[in-house]
Design a protein around this motif. Structure first.
Motif, PDB file in Angstrom:
ATOM      1  N   ARG A 169       0.821  -1.219   0.000  1.00 14.36           N
ATOM      2  CA  ARG A 169       0.000   0.000   0.000  1.00 14.36           C
ATOM      3  C   ARG A 169       0.850   1.260   0.000  1.00 14.36           C
ATOM      4  NH1 ARG A 169      -3.438   0.753   4.675  1.00 14.36           N
ATOM      5  NH2 ARG A 169      -1.751  -0.237   5.827  1.00 14.36           N
ATOM      6  N   ALA A 170       2.043   1.205   0.637  1.00 17.39           N
ATOM      7  CA  ALA A 170       2.811   2.421   0.888  1.00 17.39           C
ATOM      8  C   ALA A 170       3.898   2.703  -0.143  1.00 17.39           C
ATOM      9  CB  ALA A 170       3.452   2.339   2.281  1.00 17.39           C
ATOM     10  N   GLU A 171       4.396   1.674  -0.835  1.00 19.05           N
ATOM     11  CA  GLU A 171       5.530   1.838  -1.732  1.00 19.05           C
ATOM     12  C   GLU A 171       5.114   1.574  -3.178  1.00 19.05           C
ATOM     13  OE1 GLU A 171       8.319   2.943  -0.683  1.00 19.05           O
ATOM     14  OE2 GLU A 171       7.967   2.770   1.475  1.00 19.05           O
ATOM     15  N   PRO A 172       5.954   2.020  -4.131  1.00 17.35           N
ATOM     16  CA  PRO A 172       5.670   1.686  -5.541  1.00 17.35           C
ATOM     17  C   PRO A 172       5.609   0.176  -5.735  1.00 17.35           C
ATOM     18  CG  PRO A 172       7.362   3.382  -5.395  1.00 17.35           C
ATOM     19  CD  PRO A 172       7.125   2.911  -3.992  1.00 17.35           C
ATOM     20  N   GLN A 173       4.777  -0.249  -6.684  1.00 14.34           N
ATOM     21  CA  GLN A 173       4.581  -1.680  -6.927  1.00 14.34           C
ATOM     22  C   GLN A 173       5.893  -2.453  -7.102  1.00 14.34           C
ATOM     23  OE1 GLN A 173       1.455  -3.708  -7.494  1.00 14.34           O
ATOM     24  NE2 GLN A 173       3.107  -5.144  -7.077  1.00 14.34           N
ATOM     25  N   PRO A 174       6.821  -1.964  -7.966  1.00 11.63           N
ATOM     26  CA  PRO A 174       8.056  -2.736  -8.155  1.00 11.63           C
ATOM     27  C   PRO A 174       8.885  -2.851  -6.880  1.00 11.63           C
ATOM     28  CG  PRO A 174       7.760  -1.158  -9.933  1.00 11.63           C
ATOM     29  CD  PRO A 174       6.758  -0.816  -8.875  1.00 11.63           C
ATOM     30  N   THR A 175       8.847  -1.807  -6.031  1.00 11.19           N
ATOM     31  CA  THR A 175       9.629  -1.837  -4.802  1.00 11.19           C
ATOM     32  C   THR A 175       9.125  -2.919  -3.855  1.00 11.19           C
ATOM     33  OG1 THR A 175      10.075   0.537  -4.979  1.00 11.19           O
ATOM     34  CG2 THR A 175      10.399  -0.475  -2.823  1.00 11.19           C
TER      35      THR A 175
END
Length: 382
Positions: A169-175
């Motif tokens: 929820r909090a970070e970019p998808q790839p991260t």
């Protein structure tokens, strides 16, 4: 006029001292080292960012769909083979059921299916026995596919699932996907292996549990054949098929967690009612929903019915699309397509998280393959 020759009038500078040259060289060398080290650090940072922002997938959605179809087919073939093998011995002349058998398969089959197995004569038609075995296999491989890393202690696995959900929820998808891939890879590397772990090997434990479950289902169905009431004969006959199913589940789990960066794939099924909590009355009813499930006997009997068990796995795809003000209602709807959870326990089988905050990203879940279910209403025609 001066009588000095031209070459005598040119003033040549004195050659600099060796110490001055050495000092200048050392100063330039130090400056070069600082710049070179800074460049290396920036290059490493850029490489790290490329790793964590890469959306390159090693597995496509079509490949995962095919892998789930193949796994479902393996489960159906095994279940049909076991049911046919022992159908003639399901005569209920003796009751070999033990309390431990019921406890082992209760969460996979549910009390309704267990009562049907124990009360009906399956010799003429072992279809219910086949469906019970399919439900048991779905439960077994579901544990592998639903875990963060199958084989970890349950509390550790649940914690890592929770971390990933929060990061998703909090970070970019790839991260978040890369973090899960790296954590999964290293966690799996630390698990016992067949060569060094012996009986502690997770897949070996899964095989042993799987065989015990088959024995329990056959005992509940009234099996009196010694090949179906003892572990080793059953292992010799169907062990290779069970190993293939376990290996297929592990390969799919690895693909979903290590081979996909751009989205999150999850298998899905509907647990039988009466198994999630001890207090049955507090558990939400699991009624058939055509939008999220497929009735294996579509067109027969009423579909206004509770789900008896899941006989084939489904597949979902969840993407993080970023925060959008005022989209809290649509967020709830998208993520509630499976009653606000996956497999009845929240995302990834751990504690459910609230996606309905307007300031948070929207997680859009698409159902790519509906799980196939058997309804309680259909048992009247079986």
């Amino acid at each position: 006029m001066s009588s000095m020759r031209p070459e005598e009038r040119i003033q040549f500078p004195l050659a600099p001292e060796t110490d001055t040259l050495r000092t200048s060289y050392n100063s330039l060398l130090a400056s070069y080292s600082v710049v070179h080290r800074a460049l290396q650090e920036r290059t490493e940072e850029a490489g790290s960012l490329r790793t964590f922002l890469s959306k390159t997938d090693e597995w496509s959605g079509a490949q995962l769909l095919q892998a789930i179809h193949d796994l479902n087919s393996e489960i159906v073939q095994l279940s049909a083979s076991v049911a046919d093998e022992f159908s003639s011995s399901l005569d209920r002349s003796r009751d070999l059921t033990r309390t431990s058998d019921r406890e082992l398969v209760n969460n996979a089959l549910g009390p309704v299916m267990m009562n049907l197995l124990a009360s009906r004569d399956h010799m003429a038609d072992p279809t219910l026995v086949q469906f019970a075995i399919q439900a048991w296999e779905v439960s077994c491989v579901g544990k592998v596919l639903d875990a963060f890393c199958y084989g970890l202690p349950a509390d550790v696995d649940q914690f890592l699932n929770g971390v990933f959900e929060h990061m998703h929820r909090a970070e970019p998808q790839p991260t978040s996907s890369r973090w899960r891939a790296l954590t999964y890879t290293h966690a799996r590397a630390l698990l016992p292996t067949p060569a060094g772990g012996g009986q502690a090997d997770p897949l070996r434990n899964l095989l042993d549990t799987n065989i015990r479950g088959l024995l329990a289902i056959l005992a509940l169905s009234g099996c009196t054949d010694s090949r179906g009431t003892h572990r080793e004969p059953l292992r010799a006959r169907f062990g290779a098929a069970l190993v293939r199913i376990g290996q297929s589940a592990e390969r799919i789990a690895s693909a979903m967690k290590e081979g996909v960066m751009s989205t999150v794939f999850q298998v899905t099924w509907i647990p039988p009612r009466g198994t999630k909590r001890k207090e049955k009355e507090k558990e939400p009813e699991r009624w058939f929903d055509w939008a999220t499930m497929e009735n294996i006997y579509a067109g027969h009997a009423s579909e206004r019915s509770r789900v008896l068990c899941t006989v084939e796995l489904g597949l979902t795809c969840t993407r993080r699309t970023g925060p959008t003000a005022g989209d809290s209602d649509s967020t709830s709807q998208e993520n509630g397509s499976l009653n606000g959870s996956v497999n009845g326990y929240g995302t990834n089988g751990s504690t459910g998280l609230n996606y309905e905050r307007m300031s948070e990203p929207v997680l859009t879940r698409n159902l790519l393959l509906k799980p196939k279910v058997l309804l309680e209403s259909v048992t009247d025609i079986l």
